[in-house]
Design an enzyme around this catalytic site. Sequence first.
Site, mmCIF file in Angstrom:
data_model
loop_
_atom_site.group_PDB
_atom_site.id
_atom_site.type_symbol
_atom_site.label_atom_id
_atom_site.label_comp_id
_atom_site.label_asym_id
_atom_site.label_seq_id
_atom_site.Cartn_x
_atom_site.Cartn_y
_atom_site.Cartn_z
ATOM 1 N N CYS A 27 23.461 56.922 50.200
ATOM 2 C CA CYS A 27 22.142 56.943 49.933
ATOM 3 C C CYS A 27 21.164 56.981 51.210
ATOM 4 O O CYS A 27 20.128 57.476 51.280
ATOM 5 C CB CYS A 27 21.735 55.786 48.841
ATOM 6 S SG CYS A 27 22.540 56.208 47.295
ATOM 7 N N ASP A 71 48.489 42.342 41.192
ATOM 8 C CA ASP A 71 48.670 42.107 39.861
ATOM 9 C C ASP A 71 50.396 42.090 39.958
ATOM 10 O O ASP A 71 50.981 42.645 41.005
ATOM 11 C CB ASP A 71 48.115 43.117 39.191
ATOM 12 C CG ASP A 71 48.303 42.796 37.707
ATOM 13 O OD1 ASP A 71 48.699 41.660 37.390
ATOM 14 O OD2 ASP A 71 47.795 43.617 36.747
ATOM 15 N N SER A 72 50.969 41.304 39.119
ATOM 16 C CA SER A 72 52.297 41.164 39.108
ATOM 17 C C SER A 72 53.462 42.262 38.795
ATOM 18 O O SER A 72 54.295 42.117 38.803
ATOM 19 C CB SER A 72 52.519 40.209 38.031
ATOM 20 O OG SER A 72 51.865 40.265 36.807
ATOM 21 N N GLY A 73 52.771 43.172 37.979
ATOM 22 C CA GLY A 73 53.656 44.467 37.620
ATOM 23 C C GLY A 73 53.866 44.664 36.195
ATOM 24 O O GLY A 73 54.286 45.936 35.818
ATOM 25 N N GLY A 74 53.953 43.699 35.599
ATOM 26 C CA GLY A 74 54.338 43.929 33.968
ATOM 27 C C GLY A 74 53.328 44.854 33.217
ATOM 28 O O GLY A 74 53.626 45.831 32.517
ATOM 29 N N PHE A 75 52.147 44.406 33.519
ATOM 30 C CA PHE A 75 51.230 45.395 32.760
ATOM 31 C C PHE A 75 50.979 46.806 33.234
ATOM 32 O O PHE A 75 51.257 47.818 32.298
ATOM 33 C CB PHE A 75 49.787 44.923 33.319
ATOM 34 C CG PHE A 75 48.470 45.610 32.706
ATOM 35 C CD1 PHE A 75 47.899 45.579 31.359
ATOM 36 C CD2 PHE A 75 47.834 46.653 33.480
ATOM 37 C CE1 PHE A 75 47.106 46.282 30.793
ATOM 38 C CE2 PHE A 75 46.867 47.546 32.951
ATOM 39 C CZ PHE A 75 46.382 47.237 31.642
ATOM 40 N N CYS A 90 23.597 51.922 50.326
ATOM 41 C CA CYS A 90 25.029 52.579 50.763
ATOM 42 C C CYS A 90 25.002 53.452 51.825
ATOM 43 O O CYS A 90 23.759 54.136 51.780
ATOM 44 C CB CYS A 90 25.816 52.848 49.502
ATOM 45 S SG CYS A 90 25.366 54.634 49.077
ATOM 46 N N CYS A 109 19.100 52.422 47.064
ATOM 47 C CA CYS A 109 20.291 51.880 47.372
ATOM 48 C C CYS A 109 20.701 51.872 48.890
ATOM 49 O O CYS A 109 20.300 52.716 49.722
ATOM 50 C CB CYS A 109 21.510 52.849 46.594
ATOM 51 S SG CYS A 109 23.131 52.370 47.067
ATOM 52 N N GLN A 132 47.323 34.866 27.443
ATOM 53 C CA GLN A 132 47.573 36.195 26.544
ATOM 54 C C GLN A 132 47.406 35.200 25.246
ATOM 55 O O GLN A 132 46.565 34.336 24.762
ATOM 56 C CB GLN A 132 48.957 36.773 26.691
ATOM 57 C CG GLN A 132 49.116 37.149 27.985
ATOM 58 C CD GLN A 132 48.576 38.557 28.291
ATOM 59 O OE1 GLN A 132 47.791 39.135 27.143
ATOM 60 N NE2 GLN A 132 48.332 38.982 29.390
ATOM 61 N N ASP A 134 53.476 38.469 33.292
ATOM 62 C CA ASP A 134 53.259 38.302 31.787
ATOM 63 C C ASP A 134 53.654 39.312 31.069
ATOM 64 O O ASP A 134 54.032 40.426 31.457
ATOM 65 C CB ASP A 134 51.561 38.269 31.598
ATOM 66 C CG ASP A 134 50.922 39.329 32.219
ATOM 67 O OD1 ASP A 134 51.676 40.013 32.904
ATOM 68 O OD2 ASP A 134 49.615 39.361 31.921
ATOM 69 N N HIS A 167 29.083 54.682 47.107
ATOM 70 C CA HIS A 167 27.962 54.228 46.395
ATOM 71 C C HIS A 167 28.457 53.349 45.055
ATOM 72 O O HIS A 167 27.655 52.408 45.248
ATOM 73 C CB HIS A 167 27.282 55.501 45.949
ATOM 74 C CG HIS A 167 26.305 55.257 44.702
ATOM 75 N ND1 HIS A 167 24.890 54.937 45.207
ATOM 76 C CD2 HIS A 167 26.044 54.849 43.485
ATOM 77 C CE1 HIS A 167 24.176 54.325 44.156
ATOM 78 N NE2 HIS A 167 24.892 54.476 43.163
ATOM 79 N N GLY A 202 45.054 40.826 28.695
ATOM 80 C CA GLY A 202 45.434 41.374 27.324
ATOM 81 C C GLY A 202 44.103 41.892 26.428
ATOM 82 O O GLY A 202 44.063 42.155 25.315
ATOM 83 N N ASP A 221 38.355 42.742 37.839
ATOM 84 C CA ASP A 221 38.608 44.010 38.475
ATOM 85 C C ASP A 221 38.620 45.202 37.370
ATOM 86 O O ASP A 221 38.909 45.171 36.422
ATOM 87 C CB ASP A 221 40.157 43.905 39.151
ATOM 88 C CG ASP A 221 41.058 43.953 38.021
ATOM 89 O OD1 ASP A 221 41.031 43.099 37.064
ATOM 90 O OD2 ASP A 221 41.744 45.330 37.660
#
Length: 357
Positions: A294, A73-77, A291, A289, A172, A127, A320, A201, A251
Amino acid sequence: MVMAHGPTLLPTFMPVATQAAIKGLTSQQMEDLGVTLILNNTYHLNLRPGIKILREAGGAHKFQGWRKNLLTDSGGFQLVSLSKFTKITEEGALFASPFTGEPTLLTPEESISIQHAIGADIIMQLDDVVSSLTTGPRVEEAMWRSVRWLDRCIAQHKREGRPEQNLFAIIQGGLDSGLREICLEEMVKRKDSVSGFAIGGLSGGEAKDTFWKMIALCAEKLPDDKPRYSMGIGFAEDLLVCVALGVDMADCVFPTRTARFGVALTRQGPLNLRLNKYSQDLDPIDKDCACPTCRSETSRAFIYHNIGTETATAHAVTQHNIVFQAKLMGDVRDAIMKDEYPAFLKSFFKGYYANGK
Ligand code: GUN
Ligand code: ZN
């Protein structure tokens, strides 16, 4: 989707490794769990270890021993969500360095250069993000600035000549469908210069139906031949609705963060293993499961008694939850391929909200 570090099947959920490395798991463990795409944050990697070390290492893949795909991710958020002192100007995001307190400017060009040094397979435009609860002229200003910053990111990306890295635009426009449509139209005009589109956003406390309307509007009008990524979405029920509306990637820190608080995700809904009722429960989190936690039949009681004190307990639940998200998306892909997604949704939601628990 095939990138420089191999294939990633869509739709997919990307676990978040903010500071390189998923909290509690090694890169090797992530690879063994079958994860093929994770997210790092430019802002955090730029602070520690810093660009010099990353350049010397030949990128964040080598630095963290991660051999599969990576998105930054670009950093602004992160600047806006982590510091109330961040000031957005046309030039970039102005913030106080957490080390020296010095005013520091993150421009779109710099964000791209840093992401080139990190070497992620997918890089995001810088952004101008406002909270989804913001109203008034600031939302429109941020939307238009995000379009202008996209142009600066595209120009920088072309100048630096790193074609193996895929630049994504971020739509946005807040919760205003008119502004979203303008942003979409403007960004889709640049479609030949980007590899995918994110929807940003959202998921900041707005009503679900407004959130879904924005996703539906964007997903419907985005080109069919580029991936669509809804940012910051991680609840199972949201992922399934977003996919139904046309989303390919998402994500969120939720599955890994909630694991550290002792919450295990299951098809019958999240299990809060800190509740007293699990203190003598010797069943695994989920007997079906696959994993490592489990499969080894680690008991719910073990997690109940140790989650606050033993870090390995958080790792066990994290594994898990990562497998839960990956399996969920795998089942979604199978259902879509078999043309059985509506039936899958019906059976998932019936189980997830069973008995009103
Ligand atoms: N993560 C969650 N939402 C956003 C967003 O709108 N922009 C960016 N850059 N990252 C995000
Ligand atoms: Zn499990």
